[in-house]
Design an enzyme around this catalytic site. Sequence first.
Site, PDB file in Angstrom:
ATOM      1  N   ARG A 169       0.612  -1.392  -0.107  1.00  0.00           N
ATOM      2  CA  ARG A 169      -0.049  -0.331   0.407  1.00  0.00           C
ATOM      3  C   ARG A 169       0.793   1.158   0.217  1.00  0.00           C
ATOM      4  NH1 ARG A 169      -1.904   1.602   4.493  1.00  0.00           N
ATOM      5  NH2 ARG A 169      -1.754   0.360   5.330  1.00  0.00           N
ATOM      6  N   TYR A 203     -16.294  14.867 -17.449  1.00  0.00           N
ATOM      7  CA  TYR A 203     -16.738  13.805 -17.323  1.00  0.00           C
ATOM      8  C   TYR A 203     -17.827  13.528 -16.429  1.00  0.00           C
ATOM      9  CZ  TYR A 203     -16.074   8.785 -16.433  1.00  0.00           C
ATOM     10  OH  TYR A 203     -16.969   7.476 -16.075  1.00  0.00           O
ATOM     11  N   LYS A 220      -7.645   4.926 -20.551  1.00  0.00           N
ATOM     12  CA  LYS A 220      -8.220   5.412 -20.869  1.00  0.00           C
ATOM     13  C   LYS A 220      -6.872   5.347 -21.612  1.00  0.00           C
ATOM     14  CE  LYS A 220     -11.631   6.514 -19.918  1.00  0.00           C
ATOM     15  NZ  LYS A 220     -12.401   7.727 -19.083  1.00  0.00           N
TER      16      LYS A 220
END
Length: 379
Positions: A46, A98, A195
């Site tokens: 993490r 978006y 993307k």
Amino acid sequence: MKFGTRLVHFNAAPGDPNHPMVTPIYQTATFEQENADTFGPYDYSRSGNPTRKVLEDQLAALEGGARAFAYSSGMAAISSVTHLLTAGDEILADWDLYGGTSRLFAQVLQRSGVRVVLSDANDLERFAAAITPATKMVYVESPTNPLLRVLDLSGLAKIAHDRGTLLCVDSSAMSPYLQRPLALGADIVIHSGTKFLSGHSDVMAGAVIVAEEALAREMYFLQNAEGTALAPFECFLVLRGLKTLKLRMDAQQRNTRLIASYLKTHPKVASVLYPGDPDHPGYVLQHKQANGAGALISMRLPSAAAAKQLAESLRLFKIAVSFGSVTSTVSIPAAMSHASVAPEHQKTREIPRDLLRLSIGIEDSEDLLADLEEQLTRI
Ligand SMILES: *Cc1c(COP(=O)(O)O)cnc(C)c1O
């Protein structure tokens, strides 16, 4: 080295005695410590992981930033950036965002007392007038999604910095190959790595790249404290996708130019929104601040019914949310990616229901054009 070379020549496995060509997937949660009170470079994934470190260093290098951070999705990246703010602070954002960002801004941020003000960033004077002493961040996308308006990033950086606030740019539609907002004055760049960065619709990822070390320390603190970092296998997939970013985008942009000029003269197409079209109002600005117009085309059809019929009849353009994949896709933003826009934000933005967004892939252009030609004659 030029951009395409840097995509494939970087330190893929720092410190690995076997010198692998490709970054290994360090699929481990913990790292053994030498002593109870001495820590090596890694202790817990993490907090840090070698596969993620290579991806983050590469993203920082490609965007020209001090440091980059990889997240489990684009939304996780955006959410983390908003945690730089505290109750009473304001974000001034352009209204064309978006859909997921609109939802986060309208329905989640208010819970922590952060206010989002929307304005039109195309009108710099009016936009600057909306900055208040509480404004801690100016937030924009360029080109915007799905209307593909081009915003003046240097101009926005100037008005933000004049008023002592940060400029954050979601550059997902461009990738660092086409646009580097930090060089234009932005403080923070965000990507949906889902993307263009990864490019194959096979991984969800997000990235934040910051210009300065002070901001990097804050982002690192949040990434570790909130546990939003990208997992090692996903980091590997983004690293693999990135190597072909230039190849893919060159091919996708070539196809996009051909398709946009075909659609522009088609009698069934009401209008084409594409920043690579010399008649687009943002054409000159786009080519000043970016190295290309990207691979997205939005277009308006004579009616919402015609848009739906065309989307559903195309064979090579799959109906899908998201964009930037090697496969061409079509979407109806008003019904799909932007259906999550909160009602109070819908008042300030109009996404026409007859608007289709195409994301152009790497197929042979003849096949894409033939598909459009055949289905457009039927509507
Ligand atoms: C998709 C997208 C996002 C969100 O990214 P996810 O990876 O889907 O969470 C954010 N901004 C823009 C511009 C996007 O297109």
